[in-house]
Scaffold this active site. Structure first.
Site, PDB file in Angstrom:
ATOM      1  N   ASP A  38       0.997  -0.935  -0.007  1.00 10.87           N
ATOM      2  CA  ASP A  38      -0.080   0.145  -0.344  1.00 10.87           C
ATOM      3  C   ASP A  38       0.671   1.385   0.110  1.00 10.87           C
ATOM      4  O   ASP A  38       2.145   1.287   0.429  1.00 10.87           O
ATOM      5  CB  ASP A  38      -1.124   0.094   1.162  1.00 10.87           C
ATOM      6  CG  ASP A  38      -1.394   0.579   1.586  1.00 10.87           C
ATOM      7  OD1 ASP A  38      -1.855   1.682   0.353  1.00 10.87           O
ATOM      8  OD2 ASP A  38      -1.170   2.108   2.849  1.00 10.87           O
ATOM      9  N   ASP A  53      -0.214   5.242   0.992  1.00 10.97           N
ATOM     10  CA  ASP A  53      -0.110   5.922   1.550  1.00 10.97           C
ATOM     11  C   ASP A  53      -0.219   5.634   3.283  1.00 10.97           C
ATOM     12  O   ASP A  53      -1.429   4.485   3.650  1.00 10.97           O
ATOM     13  CB  ASP A  53      -1.785   6.471   1.763  1.00 10.97           C
ATOM     14  CG  ASP A  53      -1.247   7.891   0.821  1.00 10.97           C
ATOM     15  OD1 ASP A  53      -0.549   8.801   0.744  1.00 10.97           O
ATOM     16  OD2 ASP A  53      -2.164   7.786   0.156  1.00 10.97           O
TER      17      ASP A  53
END
Length: 228
Positions: free
Chosen positions: A19, A21
């Site tokens: 991922d 953020d």
């Protein structure tokens, strides 16, 4: 012929998917600020910070629908546009990687057989902007963004990454800071690791049955390789 990988630690997974953020980049404060600004700019009122934090990781349209369940399609479009405008042109808070990320990724890249990818709720334009700003696009062999496939927690972006890189689900690992990341991995029977320095709490991550939860990127790096 000499084996150039002789003596190197063996990677646990052919492919590690990150991922963005809250996992690689410390962007929570800026995202929350921009969501709150978008809410005010479009007349939707004040948005609590805890609510804004909770949807980090989703695609923007899905995030707005969850944050403002009574909003019309036109209001959601206006919210998305206001968020993007604030993020790009108004809020210039510097963004940086979490401690250990840059060294850790370089360590991963040093192994000739290791594949790396990104699966993010950001838009393609937004992720490419980060790649350019931080000169890191070549770190990854592939990436998927929510605007060009389905948003988390649907596993479509993981399915597409596996197909593109010719990797089976059992050969891959998803690393993320939210239940959205870990749930899409679990839907495919893919292993996952949660990081507890992002936006979702440890109990929420544990409910998704990750292989482990780490508190620093260095912990992940130490676990990802096993001695031969």
């Amino acid at each position: 012929m000499t084996d150039l990988t002789a003596g190197l630690p063996q990677p646990r997974y052919r492919l590690v998917i990150f991922d963005w953020d809250g996992t690689l980049m410390d962007s929570e404060a800026r995202i929350v600020d921009c969501l709150q600004a978008a809410s005010l700019a479009t007349g939707m009122g004040e948005l609590p910070a805890h609510a804004a934090r909770d949807i980090i990781g989703l695609g923007l349209p899905e995030a707005m629908e969850r944050l403002f369940p009574g909003a019309t399609a036109e209001q959601c479009e206006a919210l998305v546009a206001a968020y993007k405008a604030h993020f790009v042109a108004v809020d210039t808070t510097p963004l940086d990687f979490f401690p250990g990320v840059e060294a850790g990724i370089q360590r991963l890249r040093s192994h000739p057989d290791q594949l790396l990818a990104v699966a993010t709720g950001k838009s393609r334009r937004g992720l490419d902007r980060m790649f350019t700003a931080h000169d890191c696009g070549d770190w990854f062999h592939a990436s998927r963004t929510a605007d060009l496939t389905l948003s988390k927690p649907h596993p479509r972006m993981l399915e597409e990454l596996l197909a593109e890189l010719n990797v089976e689900a059992h050969e891959a690992l998803m690393v993320g800071d939210t239940e959205y990341d870990l749930e899409m991995a679990r839907a495919l029977g893919m292993h996952s690791v949660g990081v507890d320095y992002g936006v979702h709490s440890v109990p929420r991550l544990e409910a998704c049955a990750p292989q482990r939860i780490v508190s620093h990127f260095d912990e992940l790096m130490d676990w990802l390789y096993v001695a031969r």
